[in-house]
Write an enzyme that holds these catalytic residues in place. Structure first.
Site, PDB file in Angstrom:
ATOM      1  N   GLY A 127      86.197 -64.124 -36.162  1.00  0.00           N
ATOM      2  CA  GLY A 127      87.215 -63.972 -37.591  1.00  0.00           C
ATOM      3  C   GLY A 127      88.439 -64.074 -37.114  1.00  0.00           C
ATOM      4  O   GLY A 127      89.287 -63.412 -36.751  1.00  0.00           O
ATOM      5  N   GLU A 244      86.665 -72.371 -25.874  1.00  0.00           N
ATOM      6  CA  GLU A 244      86.054 -72.993 -27.155  1.00  0.00           C
ATOM      7  C   GLU A 244      86.395 -74.574 -27.071  1.00  0.00           C
ATOM      8  O   GLU A 244      85.522 -75.235 -27.500  1.00  0.00           O
ATOM      9  CB  GLU A 244      86.962 -72.333 -28.353  1.00  0.00           C
ATOM     10  CG  GLU A 244      86.266 -72.948 -29.741  1.00  0.00           C
ATOM     11  CD  GLU A 244      86.989 -72.134 -30.958  1.00  0.00           C
ATOM     12  OE1 GLU A 244      88.173 -72.550 -31.032  1.00  0.00           O
ATOM     13  OE2 GLU A 244      86.209 -71.647 -31.973  1.00  0.00           O
TER      14      GLU A 244
END
Length: 392
Positions: A127, A244
């Site tokens: 999130g 990431e």
């Protein structure tokens, strides 16, 4: 700089190929290679096989159930998995949150949370992005207000991958509005299976349900679910985003697409000759394959820095930008060589009407438009390169 793959790493590559050849269910491989959307059961089936092998968490230390592999071994695993058509395991849990917990979590958090990820009991989603805070993450507005031993959380997260499959979400939340906007952000671990958490699906351009909106209203989160120190999430975020963006280079998936494209060029075209005999098409294929080769060796250079003890830095922004562009170029070429059949879409044509190698091509093509937007858009990555690599 020595970019040679050492013999022991090549031996591991062969072991990986043997394992994938013997253990990867062919129907999962076919579905992954040709872009059919997998279910959670599909992913969990492969995760159980990996867990039995001890290869479920390549980026974790052995102390916590990982492989203990270094960056080179993990890179080779990503390449071989993608080429074989292995589904990606739950990325937010295994590639993003797991290393963060190992690095920043308390001993109690490590003992409780890491085994639940390995067993598949917990599936996490990330999130971070919000309606007004995607590219500018520091502008996020989801608030967490301290109330005794809890935080009360309110706000909206957007473009949340895996949320419709997950039971947990790790969120960046604003715990203070004082000082620099990066300084008032904290990292909270939230149970999604409680009142006040609402998940709404968002269909992407390719017609896939991959991302969601997550609304959190008056949800109480124990202070024990704070990862790191209150207001110090920016350090954790930079650590996580470095991982990431290295994953986001997508070199393995690009190699699989390149192999698929090479196979398609052998088909006989309308003129009675193999498609690959078209000189213009052949040159375009050669150009994108050259870009992919250059990208792969750039990744090796970043890996060489990591092996010398240097943490992932702004160089991964180069991989993120070019990785997305190469995948987009490959799917464009696959659409072209597939001609009219590649224009079919699984939402409009029943399964089995066209071969699987073409049935999901349009969906893949449109879905990969997101690669230069998510995980930090190409514009953001270029700003990072300008400021931190070029000093302009």
């Amino acid at each position: 700089m020595d970019l040679t793959i050492p013999p022991e790493a090549e031996a591991l590559r062969q072991a990986m190929r043997s394992f994938l050849r013997d253990q990867l269910p062919p129907e999962l491989a076919e579905a992954t290679l040709y872009g059919r959307k997998l279910t959670k059961d599909d992913h969990q089936r492969w995760q159980r096989i990996l867990e039995k092998q001890g290869w479920l968490a390549p980026s974790w230390p052995t102390q916590w159930g990982g492989t203990g592999w270094g960056p080179l071994e993990r890179f080779i695993w990503d390449e071989e998995s993608a080429l074989a058509g292995a589904p990606r395991a739950n990325i937010p849990s295994l590639d993003l949150l797991g290393p963060v917990i190992v690095e920043f979590g308390t001993e109690a958090q490590k003992r409780e949370l890491l085994p639940r990820i390995l067993s598949g009991e917990d599936w996490w989603c990330q999130g971070f992005s919000e309606p007004q805070a995607g590219s500018d993450l520091a502008a996020l507005q989801m608030r967490a207000v301290r109330d005794g031993d809890d935080y009360i959380v309110n706000g909206t997260k957007l473009w949340t991958s895996w949320a419709h499959m997950a039971n947990k979400i790790f969120c960046l939340v604003r715990t203070s509005a004082d000082g620099p906007k990066q300084a008032g952000i904290s990292f909270l671990l939230i149970d999604m299976e409680q009142p006040g958490v609402t998940i709404s699906p968002i269909l992407t351009l390719g017609g896939m349900h991959a991302v969601n909106e997550v609304q959190i209203t008056d949800v109480r989160v124990p202070v024990a679910n704070l990862l790191g120190q209150e207001g110090d999430a920016w350090t954790i975020t930079k650590f996580l985003l470095g991982h990431e963006r290295l994953v986001g280079a997508g070199i393995g998936p690009s190699m699989a697409l390149s192999r698929q494209l090479r196979g398609a060029l052998g088909r006989i075209g309308p003129g009675g000759a193999p498609l690959g005999d078209d000189p213009v098409l052949a040159q375009r294929v050669a150009e994108v394959e050259t870009d992919l080769l250059a990208l792969r060796y750039t990744a090796y250079r970043v890996l060489a820095d990591e092996l010398s003890g240097k943490a992932p830095g702004p160089e991964v922004s180069v991989l993120k930008i070019r990785g997305g562009e190469v995948q987009q170029a490959l799917t464009e070429l696959l659409m072209e060589v597939g001609e009219i059949v590649s224009l079919t879409h699984p939402l409009t044509v029943s399964e089995g009407v066209v071969p699987i190698e073409s049935a999901y091509m349009a969906q893949q093509h449109f879905d990969r438009r997101k690669l230069t937007i998510y995980g930090g858009s190409s514009e953001i990555q270029r700003n990072i390169i300008a400021r931190r690599l070029l000093n302009v």
